[in-house]
Scaffold this motif. Structure first.
Motif, PDB file in Angstrom:
ATOM      1  N   SER A 171      -4.517   9.594   2.836  1.00  0.00           N
ATOM      2  CA  SER A 171      -5.370   8.379   2.573  1.00  0.00           C
ATOM      3  C   SER A 171      -4.571   7.343   2.286  1.00  0.00           C
ATOM      4  CB  SER A 171      -6.482   8.613   1.312  1.00  0.00           C
ATOM      5  OG  SER A 171      -7.415   9.621   1.776  1.00  0.00           O
ATOM      6  N   TYR A 172      -4.935   6.201   2.044  1.00  0.00           N
ATOM      7  CA  TYR A 172      -4.329   4.738   1.726  1.00  0.00           C
ATOM      8  C   TYR A 172      -4.811   4.320   0.509  1.00  0.00           C
ATOM      9  CZ  TYR A 172      -1.629   5.215   6.226  1.00  0.00           C
ATOM     10  OH  TYR A 172      -0.825   5.644   7.115  1.00  0.00           O
ATOM     11  N   ALA A 173      -3.737   3.900  -0.479  1.00  0.00           N
ATOM     12  CA  ALA A 173      -4.496   2.922  -1.655  1.00  0.00           C
ATOM     13  C   ALA A 173      -3.375   1.716  -1.749  1.00  0.00           C
ATOM     14  CB  ALA A 173      -4.035   3.932  -2.806  1.00  0.00           C
ATOM     15  N   ALA A 174      -3.862   0.793  -2.583  1.00  0.00           N
ATOM     16  CA  ALA A 174      -3.258  -0.474  -2.736  1.00  0.00           C
ATOM     17  C   ALA A 174      -2.213  -0.018  -3.682  1.00  0.00           C
ATOM     18  CB  ALA A 174      -4.246  -1.586  -3.216  1.00  0.00           C
ATOM     19  N   TRP A 175      -0.998  -0.732  -3.713  1.00  0.00           N
ATOM     20  CA  TRP A 175      -0.013  -0.546  -4.652  1.00  0.00           C
ATOM     21  C   TRP A 175       0.606  -1.583  -5.540  1.00  0.00           C
ATOM     22  CZ3 TRP A 175       5.025   2.703  -2.845  1.00  0.00           C
ATOM     23  CH2 TRP A 175       5.598   3.207  -3.949  1.00  0.00           C
ATOM     24  N   GLY A 176       1.023  -2.573  -4.720  1.00  0.00           N
ATOM     25  CA  GLY A 176       1.553  -3.711  -5.481  1.00  0.00           C
ATOM     26  C   GLY A 176       2.941  -3.453  -6.204  1.00  0.00           C
ATOM     27  N   LEU A 177       3.873  -2.609  -5.317  1.00  0.00           N
ATOM     28  CA  LEU A 177       5.198  -2.221  -5.932  1.00  0.00           C
ATOM     29  C   LEU A 177       5.787  -3.606  -5.974  1.00  0.00           C
ATOM     30  CD1 LEU A 177       7.354   0.067  -6.407  1.00  0.00           C
ATOM     31  CD2 LEU A 177       7.771  -0.197  -4.239  1.00  0.00           C
ATOM     32  N   GLU A 178       6.708  -3.587  -7.089  1.00  0.00           N
ATOM     33  CA  GLU A 178       7.731  -4.984  -7.343  1.00  0.00           C
ATOM     34  C   GLU A 178       8.445  -4.794  -6.162  1.00  0.00           C
ATOM     35  OE1 GLU A 178       7.496  -7.652  -9.442  1.00  0.00           O
ATOM     36  OE2 GLU A 178       5.643  -6.879 -10.346  1.00  0.00           O
ATOM     37  N   PRO A 179       8.965  -6.263  -5.544  1.00  0.00           N
ATOM     38  CA  PRO A 179       9.838  -6.093  -4.527  1.00  0.00           C
ATOM     39  C   PRO A 179      11.562  -5.716  -5.214  1.00  0.00           C
ATOM     40  CG  PRO A 179       8.556  -8.164  -4.611  1.00  0.00           C
ATOM     41  CD  PRO A 179       8.241  -7.352  -5.854  1.00  0.00           C
ATOM     42  N   ILE A 195       0.941  -0.959   0.075  1.00  0.00           N
ATOM     43  CA  ILE A 195       0.033   0.142  -0.231  1.00  0.00           C
ATOM     44  C   ILE A 195       0.863   1.199  -0.014  1.00  0.00           C
ATOM     45  CG2 ILE A 195      -1.674  -1.076   1.156  1.00  0.00           C
ATOM     46  CD1 ILE A 195      -1.196   0.431   3.819  1.00  0.00           C
ATOM     47  N   ARG A 196       0.254   2.412  -0.260  1.00  0.00           N
ATOM     48  CA  ARG A 196       1.055   3.674  -0.306  1.00  0.00           C
ATOM     49  C   ARG A 196       0.164   4.790   0.275  1.00  0.00           C
ATOM     50  NH1 ARG A 196      -0.043   7.213  -4.712  1.00  0.00           N
ATOM     51  NH2 ARG A 196      -1.231   6.075  -6.160  1.00  0.00           N
ATOM     52  N   ARG A 197       0.756   5.652   0.749  1.00  0.00           N
ATOM     53  CA  ARG A 197       0.158   6.890   1.331  1.00  0.00           C
ATOM     54  C   ARG A 197      -0.216   7.877   0.209  1.00  0.00           C
ATOM     55  NH1 ARG A 197       2.678   8.922   7.052  1.00  0.00           N
ATOM     56  NH2 ARG A 197       4.351   9.742   5.587  1.00  0.00           N
ATOM     57  N   VAL A 198      -1.311   8.432   0.225  1.00  0.00           N
ATOM     58  CA  VAL A 198      -1.608   9.355  -0.726  1.00  0.00           C
ATOM     59  C   VAL A 198      -1.968  10.760   0.016  1.00  0.00           C
ATOM     60  CG1 VAL A 198      -3.163   9.962  -2.906  1.00  0.00           C
ATOM     61  CG2 VAL A 198      -2.596   7.616  -2.339  1.00  0.00           C
TER      62      VAL A 198
END
Length: 407
Positions: free
Chosen positions: A208-216, A193-196
């Motif tokens: 706010s928070y959003a799903a992210w799915g950043l590559e490790p 997740i990431r903060r927006v």
């Protein structure tokens, strides 16, 4: 093989004025980053410390003339982002650094989770809550798959209902009133997740928070530490062992390994990259003025926490009220700087829409011009210049009055 010592040049250690100008040059404050984008500036000069203040905006404006609208667009497009990294602190950094920089802040998120261990919250409960948070936010939404849902902490808590456990008085005493903050920290630490920022701006702390799915990250912990050391030494142009450890929070063993991994050499008591050591030997300070107004938390000072060394010898005894400026680890006001030398202090007065300032010497045309330019930038783009989230015009009024009186 460990990091290698390097003999000083025949002329001995660099003098203070030249050393200040060298740091100034490495920070891209000499005009060398003009025309570059936000990500390039932060990669070259150092991540911008963000505590709900305006430092990230002035960092970009001072080095590359980037206005707030462009910076905010880069945030929205994820070309730059505010993330927890070194020492668990939040910085604004470029996209190329997101994944490996996040790994450096994972320890802080884990430490927060360990507080819940002491409150008898099993890890299985945290894992279940992680899954519930991702389900609510729409897990798996990545960079190019549409706009994910964004929810602030209260909205998240309401949606999650009984999945979030109150930890009562015992939790409050340890700074953990519910299980949700620790889980948000764990999810953010590995890029799920990431903060927006709620209004798209970097100079506030409402998210706010959003799903992210950043590559490790592909880097191992050891490689990430070496990469940070390489970046850090490049940003500073050289730093002492104590300064590197303050910024990185590495152990002594980790620091030595990271210095070796970065190929660092030692000269004049500073650890630096070999290319910088060679360039520094022939570096000549600019003759003409190069005036900038910077935040007190600008990378020029914060990376080494060495504001005192940016005062010329004749200014070392200057005081504002009872504060002797050169004895402060952190500046009480924002600095006016010429080629690395602090030549005055400033604060923005939003009521008067002007910069209150104190110059140590007579104003030159270059100083007067830069004051006008930064004053217009703050008035038109930012509206105010806060040092941190709780800073306000009323809280800094005494500082503004003192600068007006001194100036």
């Amino acid at each position: 093989m460990g990091p290698q010592p390097r003999q000083m040049g025949e002329d001995g250690p660099m003098n203070s004025a030249t050393q200040r100008a060298w740091s100034w040059h490495k920070q891209g404050l000499d005009g060398s980053l003009e025309g570059h984008g936000s990500g390039r500036v932060l990669s070259a000069a150092g991540w911008a410390r963000s505590v709900g203040g305006a430092n990230p905006y002035l960092t970009l404006f001072a080095r590359a003339g980037i206005r707030r609208e462009e910076a905010d667009a880069d945030v929205a497009a994820l070309r730059i982002h505010e993330l927890p990294t070194a020492r668990g602190c939040t910085y604004v950094l470029g996209a190329d650094d997101f994944a490996w920089a996040l790994t450096l802040g994972a320890g802080a998120a884990e430490a927060q989770a360990k507080v819940l261990d002491k409150l008898d919250v099993p890890r299985s409960e945290l894992a279940a809550l992680e899954g519930d948070v991702l389900a609510v936010l729409g897990a798996g939404v990545g960079h190019g798959e549409g706009s994910p849902a964004t929810l602030d902490p209260k909205e998240l808590k309401d949606r999650l209902g009984g999945s979030v456990r109150s930890l009562g008085e015992a939790g409050k005493k340890k700074g953990a009133s519910t299980t949700l903050p620790a889980v948000l920290g764990l999810l953010q630490a590995d890029g799920r997740i990431r903060r927006v920022p709620v209004n798209g701006r970097l100079d506030q702390q409402r998210y706010s928070y959003a799903a992210w799915g950043l590559e490790p990250a592909t880097e191992s912990p050891e490689q990430a530490r070496a990469l940070l050391m390489e970046r850090y030494l490049g940003w500073t142009g050289g730093a002492t062992l104590k300064e590197t450890r303050w910024f990185t929070a590495f152990t002594v063993a980790q620091t030595k390994a990271a210095l070796a991994g970065a190929g660092a050499v030692e000269a004049d008591g500073l650890w630096m990259l070999p290319a910088d050591a060679d360039e520094r030997e022939n570096f000549v300070a600019p003759k003409d003025e190069q005036i900038q107004l910077l935040a007190g938390s600008d990378s020029l000072f914060l990376l080494r926490r060495n504001a005192a060394s940016h005062f010329a010898e004749e200014d070392a005894g200057r005081q504002l009220g009872s504060t002797r400026l050169a004895l402060q680890a952190d500046l009480p006001d924002h600095p006016i700087v010429d080629r690395g030398r602090i030549i005055g202090l400033w604060q923005y007065d939003p009521g008067e829409e002007r910069i209150a300032h104190w110059l140590f010497g007579a104003p030159t045309k270059a100083v007067t011009q830069r004051l006008k330019e930064v004053e217009a930038f703050i008035r038109e783009d930012l509206g105010d210049f806060r040092s941190f989230s709780l800073d306000s015009p009323s809280s800094r009024q005494k500082r503004i009055d003192a600068l007006n009186a001194a100036g």
